[in-house]
Enzyme design. Structure first.
Site, PDB file in Angstrom:
ATOM      1  N   CYS A   1      10.169  79.982  46.189  1.00 40.09           N
ATOM      2  CA  CYS A   1      11.597  80.250  45.953  1.00 40.09           C
ATOM      3  C   CYS A   1      12.032  81.639  46.431  1.00 40.09           C
ATOM      4  CB  CYS A   1      11.912  80.082  44.471  1.00 40.09           C
ATOM      5  SG  CYS A   1      11.231  78.562  43.814  1.00 40.09           S
TER       6      CYS A   1
ATOM      7  N   HIS B   1      18.364  82.787  42.645  1.00 39.31           N
ATOM      8  CA  HIS B   1      17.681  81.511  42.850  1.00 39.31           C
ATOM      9  C   HIS B   1      18.128  80.569  41.731  1.00 39.31           C
ATOM     10  CE1 HIS B   1      14.840  78.409  43.222  1.00 39.31           C
ATOM     11  NE2 HIS B   1      14.028  78.817  42.260  1.00 39.31           N
TER      12      HIS B   1
ATOM     13  N   ASN C   1      17.013  72.578  41.618  1.00 40.02           N
ATOM     14  CA  ASN C   1      16.251  73.692  42.177  1.00 40.02           C
ATOM     15  C   ASN C   1      15.743  73.296  43.571  1.00 40.02           C
ATOM     16  OD1 ASN C   1      14.233  75.508  42.867  1.00 40.02           O
ATOM     17  ND2 ASN C   1      13.360  75.615  40.813  1.00 40.02           N
TER      18      ASN C   1
HETATM   19  O1  UT7 Z   1      11.603  77.757  41.006  1.00 40.39           O
HETATM   20  C1  UT7 Z   1      10.628  77.795  40.045  1.00 40.39           C
HETATM   21  C2  UT7 Z   1      10.288  76.366  39.661  1.00 40.39           C
HETATM   22  N1  UT7 Z   1      10.042  76.232  38.282  1.00 40.39           N
HETATM   23  C3  UT7 Z   1      11.023  76.162  37.369  1.00 40.39           C
HETATM   24  O2  UT7 Z   1      12.177  76.226  37.679  1.00 40.39           O
HETATM   25  C4  UT7 Z   1      10.597  75.942  35.939  1.00 40.39           C
HETATM   26  C5  UT7 Z   1      11.143  76.917  34.943  1.00 40.39           C
HETATM   27  N2  UT7 Z   1      10.971  76.316  33.614  1.00 40.39           N
HETATM   28  C6  UT7 Z   1      11.934  75.542  33.072  1.00 40.39           C
HETATM   29  O3  UT7 Z   1      12.996  75.393  33.652  1.00 40.39           O
HETATM   30  C7  UT7 Z   1      11.665  74.926  31.722  1.00 40.39           C
HETATM   31  O4  UT7 Z   1      10.433  75.406  31.199  1.00 40.39           O
HETATM   32  C8  UT7 Z   1      11.630  73.382  31.765  1.00 40.39           C
HETATM   33  C9  UT7 Z   1      13.025  72.843  32.033  1.00 40.39           C
HETATM   34  C10 UT7 Z   1      10.660  72.885  32.815  1.00 40.39           C
HETATM   35  C11 UT7 Z   1      11.199  72.830  30.394  1.00 40.39           C
HETATM   36  O5  UT7 Z   1      12.087  73.298  29.395  1.00 40.39           O
HETATM   37  P1  UT7 Z   1      11.473  73.976  28.083  1.00 40.39           P
HETATM   38  O6  UT7 Z   1      12.614  74.300  27.200  1.00 40.39           O
HETATM   39  O7  UT7 Z   1      10.597  75.096  28.505  1.00 40.39           O
HETATM   40  O8  UT7 Z   1      10.665  72.774  27.440  1.00 40.39           O
HETATM   41  P2  UT7 Z   1       9.097  72.709  27.073  1.00 40.39           P
HETATM   42  O9  UT7 Z   1       8.257  72.586  28.293  1.00 40.39           O
HETATM   43  O10 UT7 Z   1       8.762  73.789  26.074  1.00 40.39           O
HETATM   44  O11 UT7 Z   1       9.044  71.311  26.308  1.00 40.39           O
HETATM   45  C12 UT7 Z   1       9.771  71.074  25.085  1.00 40.39           C
HETATM   46  C13 UT7 Z   1       9.658  69.597  24.720  1.00 40.39           C
HETATM   47  C14 UT7 Z   1       8.228  69.061  24.817  1.00 40.39           C
HETATM   48  O12 UT7 Z   1       8.066  68.121  23.778  1.00 40.39           O
HETATM   49  P3  UT7 Z   1       7.299  68.522  22.398  1.00 40.39           P
HETATM   50  O13 UT7 Z   1       5.922  68.948  22.839  1.00 40.39           O
HETATM   51  O14 UT7 Z   1       8.084  69.659  21.816  1.00 40.39           O
HETATM   52  O15 UT7 Z   1       7.351  67.263  21.624  1.00 40.39           O
HETATM   53  C15 UT7 Z   1       8.179  68.349  26.142  1.00 40.39           C
HETATM   54  O16 UT7 Z   1       7.238  67.288  26.150  1.00 40.39           O
HETATM   55  O17 UT7 Z   1      10.438  68.819  25.649  1.00 40.39           O
HETATM   56  C16 UT7 Z   1       9.591  67.774  26.208  1.00 40.39           C
HETATM   57  N3  UT7 Z   1      10.046  67.508  27.573  1.00 40.39           N
HETATM   58  C17 UT7 Z   1      11.029  66.639  27.857  1.00 40.39           C
HETATM   59  N4  UT7 Z   1      11.799  65.862  27.072  1.00 40.39           N
HETATM   60  C18 UT7 Z   1      12.713  65.085  27.681  1.00 40.39           C
HETATM   61  C19 UT7 Z   1       9.602  68.074  28.736  1.00 40.39           C
HETATM   62  N5  UT7 Z   1      10.292  67.572  29.773  1.00 40.39           N
HETATM   63  C20 UT7 Z   1      11.177  66.693  29.258  1.00 40.39           C
HETATM   64  C21 UT7 Z   1      12.164  65.868  29.829  1.00 40.39           C
HETATM   65  N6  UT7 Z   1      12.913  65.095  29.010  1.00 40.39           N
HETATM   66  N7  UT7 Z   1      12.393  65.840  31.160  1.00 40.39           N
END
Ligand code: UT7
Length: 330
Positions: free
Chosen positions: A116, A257, A287
């Site tokens: 990125c 970004h 993204n």
């Molecule tokens: O350019 C760089 C590329 N990378 C990025 O842009 C990633 C940057 N990170 C993020 O944008 C965020 O970390 C994410 C959007 C990927 C995830 O959001 P988060 O608030 O950090 O969620 P998390 O990974 O802490 O997960 C929270 C919960 C989990 O469930 P439990 O364990 O609390 O029951 C995940 O399993 O949300 C669940 N989860 C989802 N639920 C519904 C993860 N992905 C999804 C989904 N839909 N797509």
């Protein structure tokens, strides 16, 4: 005042494939919801390349538009730098196909892999080529076909990524009032596994097993990337403003970004930087890695949000880990 050669952005262009992948579409593919994706990321939809499109074809479209807006013929280009982590082929560089299709016969070309941050890395390199007199007219591209490397069974990552391309023409000008004023680049290879594609390179070449194990898709430690992104975005904003002695009032627009609206809000709020002066289009395109900044910049300029005389900041972070920023007077 002595006249220095400055590297000025004289044209921009972008291209987005027409196929739209909405959150509702993703609901049918993985266990997720429009509500979750919107609340956690700010993304509503993203674009996906058609079967006959790939990174260089989208890059060429963006590049043509950038050359048109700069009023330059591709044969006048002396450098094409293409930032991508989803090249057409591992060899040769996507920039070679772009050069061929543009008819940019006088340009040296290379691809750059800094995820990125790639576009800002390329801007930094091209800026120096211009300032030292080696080049006069450079084309800098960020282009990605991430849909080809996205695992649409992994809900933690597939909701984020989209395809597209953006390009800028950077030209030598003898005008101290405009051009790239400041650039900064950093990396920390210890974070190599925050976002990576395990197979297909020399470490783990393609095999039936790597395909069966889905190792040709991007893997991501979302939470870790999230924390890194907030810290670096804040650091880049502060560093760029301090280096150029700018206050919040002096900056017309920050083009970050397009990573996640929560990351953008959190970093800017901590610095009391007004969100109205931050360009956001993540809702439409998700993204797009290296393409996200040049696409957003092109939109901001074409919509009249910024133009000649505006001071803008470009800030990026991504796989590697890498991070980079730039201050530009348009
Ligand atoms: O350019 C760089 C590329 N990378 C990025 O842009 C990633 C940057 N990170 C993020 O944008 C965020 O970390 C994410 C959007 C990927 C995830 O959001 P988060 O608030 O950090 O969620 P998390 O990974 O802490 O997960 C929270 C919960 C989990 O469930 P439990 O364990 O609390 O029951 C995940 O399993 O949300 C669940 N989860 C989802 N639920 C519904 C993860 N992905 C999804 C989904 N839909 N797509």
């Amino acid at each position: 005042m002595t006249r220095q050669i400055r590297a000025a952005i004289t044209g921009t262009g972008s291209y987005l494939p027409s196929k739209v992948l909405t959150n509702a579409d993703l609901e049918k593919m993985v266990d997720t919801s429009d509500e979750w994706i919107t609340r956690r990321t700010g993304i509503k939809e993203r674009r996906v390349a058609a079967e006959d499109e790939c990174t260089s074809t989208m890059a060429v479209e963006a590049a043509r538009r950038a050359c048109d807006s700069a009023g330059i013929d591709p044969s006048e280009l002396d450098l094409i730098a293409c930032a991508t982590i989803s090249p057409d082929t591992l060899c040769p560089a996507s920039a070679c196909y772009v050069q061929r299709d543009l008819g940019a016969k006088n340009a040296a070309v290379f691809d750059l892999s800094a995820a990125c941050s790639g576009f800002v890395y390329c801007l930094t390199i091209a800026r120096r080529f211009i300032e030292t007199g080696q080049c006069k007219n450079c084309l800098i591209i960020g282009a990605e076909t991430l849909s080809r490397f996205t695992d649409y069974t992994d809900r933690g990552s597939c909701i984020l990524f989209g395809d597209g391309a953006g390009a800028v023409v950077l030209q030598a000008v003898e005008d101290n009032s405009r051009g790239v004023k400041y650039t900064v680049m950093h990396a920390d290879g210890n974070g190599w596994d925050y976002i990576w594609t395990p197979a297909g390179g020399s470490k783990l070449p393609a095999s039936h097993k790597t395909v069966d194990d889905r190792l040709h898709f991007l893997k991501m430690r979302g939470r870790d990337v999230y924390k890194f992104a907030i810290e670096k975005m804040q650091w880049l904003l502060e560093d760029c403003m301090k280096a150029c002695n700018l206050s919040n009032d002096d900056v017309d627009l920050v083009v970050p970004h397009q990573v996640n609206i929560r990351i953008i809000k959190s970093a800017t709020e901590k610095l009391n930087f007004p969100l109205e002066k931050v360009y956001v289009n993540i809702d439409k395109y998700g993204n797009t890695s290296a393409a996200s900044i040049p696409i957003a910049l092109d939109e901001a300029i074409r919509s009249g949000k910024v133009g000649r005389g505006s001071t803008i900041l470009l800030i990026a972070f991504g796989a590697g880990l890498t991070w980079a920023g730039a201050v530009v007077e348009l």
